[in-house]
Design an enzyme around this catalytic site. Structure first.
Site, mmCIF file in Angstrom:
data_model
loop_
_atom_site.group_PDB
_atom_site.id
_atom_site.type_symbol
_atom_site.label_atom_id
_atom_site.label_comp_id
_atom_site.label_asym_id
_atom_site.label_seq_id
_atom_site.Cartn_x
_atom_site.Cartn_y
_atom_site.Cartn_z
ATOM 1 N N LYS A 256 0.843 -1.197 0.000
ATOM 2 C CA LYS A 256 0.000 0.000 0.000
ATOM 3 C C LYS A 256 0.882 1.251 0.000
ATOM 4 O O LYS A 256 2.109 1.158 0.159
ATOM 5 C CB LYS A 256 -0.930 -0.014 1.214
ATOM 6 C CG LYS A 256 -0.197 0.038 2.532
ATOM 7 C CD LYS A 256 -1.156 -0.009 3.699
ATOM 8 C CE LYS A 256 -0.384 0.154 4.991
ATOM 9 N NZ LYS A 256 -1.200 0.595 6.098
ATOM 10 N N TYR B 127 14.941 30.309 4.305
ATOM 11 C CA TYR B 127 13.861 31.077 4.916
ATOM 12 C C TYR B 127 13.990 31.173 6.428
ATOM 13 O O TYR B 127 14.241 30.176 7.100
ATOM 14 C CB TYR B 127 12.515 30.432 4.582
ATOM 15 C CG TYR B 127 12.199 30.440 3.109
ATOM 16 C CD1 TYR B 127 12.056 31.641 2.415
ATOM 17 C CD2 TYR B 127 12.046 29.250 2.410
ATOM 18 C CE1 TYR B 127 11.768 31.648 1.056
ATOM 19 C CE2 TYR B 127 11.756 29.250 1.052
ATOM 20 C CZ TYR B 127 11.616 30.458 0.385
ATOM 21 O OH TYR B 127 11.337 30.464 -0.952
#
Ligand SMILES: Cc1ncc(COP(=O)(O)O)c(C=O)c1O
Length: 367
Positions: free
Chosen positions: A35, A261
């Site tokens: 999955k 940043y």
């Protein structure tokens, strides 16, 4: 030559891990869980590797993932089990694509039977409180299953499953005891499933009593350890995912300069930065900055400043690092690569999350 930016999946490692896990849990079988895009490794490629290693069963979360595997060429000789369904799930697709649903409610069971799904597994909750039927719902569910089995016989209960919380050995054994009550409840309705499955990676290794007929194993097949205190190598596993990124440019900075940043890092001395092109849009946590290292050549260098949307910075000092060189974010520590567990620990999570979050935007190739 320019380095590769993306994931390289070591197919031989997947195959070897399958063999290791299969030998460990034998005589129980293995349902290979692919999955979430094969835990980030690429579902189709991972599934094919496990099938080539001998897997007869694959596990996915939902029918969509199963259909995608069929489209990718996993033929119906390989069984696919899907256990998490949308409220309006169309079980005709399960019948059409030969996908076996695990049903958690009377309505799912009835919808599967109405769609002429030949076999289902019943999924019961034994303590996780997620998608299995809770104990108070068992009598009606098992009775319905018994009635269906005695009826036209189009839908039979082939399996019984539950999923562990991995809280402790005692909790796992309590869940196993609850599973036994479910098995007895089914038997009282004339149903004896061929396949009972409970354990995933952790319990299949640490709580052998829970292996039952098959273990649904994900993480360990990708070569990663489900335990904080045992490495892949400790378990005889080989991490199959290697993430690399090409150095896009190098940037000189002076002592005191802030980087990326928010200036969460300032250069303590004059240095050089390598910019590599993977960022949080690709699934790499913004907070990895200042907490992890990458390997370039035979040295490791820290990732500094905030990880940006498409890039991160590496402090390379005066090392011989050039544009086009390849940085290894993580791979197999047995080969000297950083461990994905270090990246996970850096942001307070587990290896599962870090590998599963690497986005579909990131190129994947198989070695
Ligand atoms: C129902 C179910 N079974 C098995 C697994 C495989 O777990 P693991 O990766 O720990 O082996 C999962 C994954 O979360 C799951 O949801």
């Amino acid at each position: 030559m320019s380095g590769y930016t993306g994931i390289t999946v070591d197919r031989e490692a997947l195959i070897a891990n399958y063999a290791t896990v299969a030998a460990q849990v034998a005589p129980s079988g293995v349902i290979a869980v692919v999955k979430a895009n094969g835990y980030g490794h690429g579902a189709a490629e991972a599934a094919q590797a496990f099938v080539d290693a001998g897997a007869e069963w694959l596990g996915v979360a939902d029918i969509d993932e199963g259909v995608a595997l069929r489209h990718a060429g996993i033929d119906e000789g390989v069984r696919i089990l899907a256990w998490l369904h949308a409220p309006d799930e169309d079980f005709r697709r399960a019948a059409q694509y030969g996908i076996t649903p695990a049903v958690s409610s009377v309505s799912q069971l009835s919808a599967a039977a109405d769609s002429e799904v030949p076999a289902v597994h019943v999924c019961v909750d034994t303590g996780l409180s997620r998608n299995g039927a809770v104990e108070s719902e068992w009598p009606e569910l098992f009775e319905t299953a018994g009635r269906l089995a005695r009826g036209s016989g189009r839908t039979r209960v082939e399996g019984l499953m539950s999923h562990l919380s991995n809280a402790s050995r005692a909790d796992d054994l309590d869940q196993d005891a609850a599973l036994q009550r479910a098995l007895d409840g089914l038997a009282a309705n004339g149903i004896v499933p061929d396949m009972v499955h409970l354990a995933a990676s952790a319990a299949s290794i640490a709580v052998p009593e829970t292996r039952r007929d098959a273990a649904r194993v994900g993480l360990a097949l990708y070569g990663l350890s489900p335990f904080a205190d045992r490495t892949s190598a400790d378990l005889g596993l080989r991490p199959a995912m290697r993430v690399t990124a090409s150095v896009l440019r190098t940037v000189p900075v002076r002592a005191g300069d802030g980087v990326s940043y928010g200036y969460t890092w300032r250069a303590p001395a004059d240095t050089r930065l390598a910019v590599i092109g993977l960022g949080y849009a690709d699934g790499f946590d913004r907070d990895f900055g200042n907490r992890v290292s990458v390997r370039i050549g035979d040295r490791t260098f820290p990732v500094v400043g905030r990880v940006a949307m498409n890039a991160m910075h590496v402090d390379i000092g005066d090392a011989e690092v050039h544009v086009g060189d390849e940085a290894v974010l993580w791979g197999d520590p047995a080969n000297g690569d950083p461990a994905v567990e270090d990246w996970a620990a850096a942001v307070g999570t587990i290896n599962y999350e870090v590998v599963a979050r690497v986005g579909r935007s990131v190129e994947r190739r198989t070695s």
